[in-house]
Design an enzyme around this catalytic site. Structure first.
Site, PDB file in Angstrom:
ATOM      1  N   HIS A  27       0.745  -4.209   8.847  1.00  0.00           N
ATOM      2  CA  HIS A  27       2.189  -3.988   8.705  1.00  0.00           C
ATOM      3  C   HIS A  27       2.794  -3.448   9.990  1.00  0.00           C
ATOM      4  CE1 HIS A  27       2.562  -4.786   4.428  1.00  0.00           C
ATOM      5  NE2 HIS A  27       1.492  -4.061   4.214  1.00  0.00           N
TER       6      HIS A  27
ATOM      7  N   HIS B  25       0.833  -1.203   0.000  1.00  0.00           N
ATOM      8  CA  HIS B  25       0.000   0.000   0.000  1.00  0.00           C
ATOM      9  C   HIS B  25       0.872   1.259   0.000  1.00  0.00           C
ATOM     10  CE1 HIS B  25      -3.255  -2.737   0.867  1.00  0.00           C
ATOM     11  NE2 HIS B  25      -4.139  -1.762   1.010  1.00  0.00           N
TER      12      HIS B  25
END
Length: 339
Positions: free
Chosen positions: A167, A114
């Site tokens: 993450h 992302h």
């Protein structure tokens, strides 16, 4: 790395605790930073504003996501939502964190896709907008505004990935820096008027290059599906683990989009020269079409059929944006020739 991962978990816990009331905002931000948004949202918007920028967005999206896949296969990064349980370090002092549907991605975690794709793709958009503002106004202050937005976007998308446990912070930072560098470099090599053969070769190079790498690493005894089994084991709900988030899905999206870009430029080199109002109509129609294309359900068994149809789906995307919708609007709005 254990200390880095542990610190990242406590950062995610603090972020969730302090900003829980902004949950909807973080979920929106993570969807905005999704690589598929670059193909389905940013690409048509950029294309109808400025053709070259639209082609650049698609080109940069495909290459940056493909490189992210390669980096993930090499770096073997963990993801917080499975590492918390897998590490067995939090049995007595479990962090107060929550999973979300967007948490359960199946690929390795490092670097953040992302953050990386957002950094690369939005660099194309903001640099073009900044150049436009500077050329029209001569003001460096106005030209700097897009870069401020860009910085804010990267921060928000990065924090959203930490918030949902997708993450660790260092993966977001690494992905962001890599994405910015790729955006600067790839924006200089946009194949706006290359032949179909170039895009066919590029598409096949991405597809078979990754497959050969996968096969080579597998022959060396490296299990590249390790992250998928962990995702299935530790995701809160089994239905949140979707084949669409698997590494081979992003590979087929990238390869399919490049082939589609070549076909679109082959069918209609240079495109249609439409005024602003017809282009606005194009954006609306293309957005609706891509919304339905993206939501069209694909059979997940057998997996090869799913990946083949996924490839075809993203081959269609540039056709819709660059050929089908502008051609239809051109027919509707073109003035009849006088005899």
């Amino acid at each position: 790395m254990e200390a880095v991962y542990t610190h990242g978990v406590w950062v995610a816990e603090a972020l969730q605790t302090e900003t829980r009331r902004y949950e909807d905002f973080w979920l929106f931000a993570t969807h905005l930073g999704d690589p598929k948004a670059a193909f389905l949202l940013v690409f048509p918007l950029a294309f109808y504003l400025h053709r070259r920028s639209g082609v650049a967005v698609l080109w940069v999206s495909a290459l940056s996501e493909w490189l992210n896949l390669v980096f993930k296969w090499i770096l073997f990064g963990q993801r917080p939502y499975w590492w918390i349980g897998e590490s067995q370090l939090f049995v007595k002092n479990a962090p107060k964190v929550e999973q979300f549907q967007s948490s359960c991605e199946t690929g390795p975690g490092s670097p953040s896709g992302h953050a990386m794709v957002t950094g690369a793709v939005w660099w194309v958009v903001v640099s073009a907008l900044a150049s436009f503002l500077h050329s029209r106004t001569g003001s460096k202050v106005l030209a700097a505004i897009p870069y401020l937005f860009y910085t804010l976007l990267l921060v928000v998308v990065g924090l959203s990935r930490i918030f949902i446990l997708a993450h660790f912070p260092h993966q977001v930072i690494g992905g962001t820096i890599t994405g910015v560098i790729l955006g600067v470099l790839l924006n200089r090599t946009v194949p706006e008027s290359r032949h179909l053969q170039f895009f066919l070769c590029s598409s096949m190079a991405l597809l078979f290059g990754a497959l050969l790498m996968y096969a080579g690493l597998e022959n060396l005894g490296i299990d590249l599906s390790w992250s998928i089994s962990l995702a299935k084991r530790w995701c809160l709900k089994s239905e949140w683990v979707r084949l669409e988030t698997a590494p081979f899905s992003s590979l087929n999206r990238d390869a399919g989009s490049l082939l589609g870009l070549g076909l679109a430029q082959y069918w209609k080199p240079g495109g249609w020269d439409l005024p602003w109002i017809p282009r606005t109509l194009c954006l609306a129609l293309a957005s609706m079409a891509l919304f339905h294309i993206s939501r069209f359900p694909l059979p997940t068994v057998p997996a090869l059929l799913f990946y083949s149809l996924f490839f075809l789906k993203y081959t269609i995307v540039p056709q819709v944006v660059m050929v089908v919708v502008p051609g239809f609007v051109h027919l509707l709005t073109a003035k009849p020739k006088k005899d």
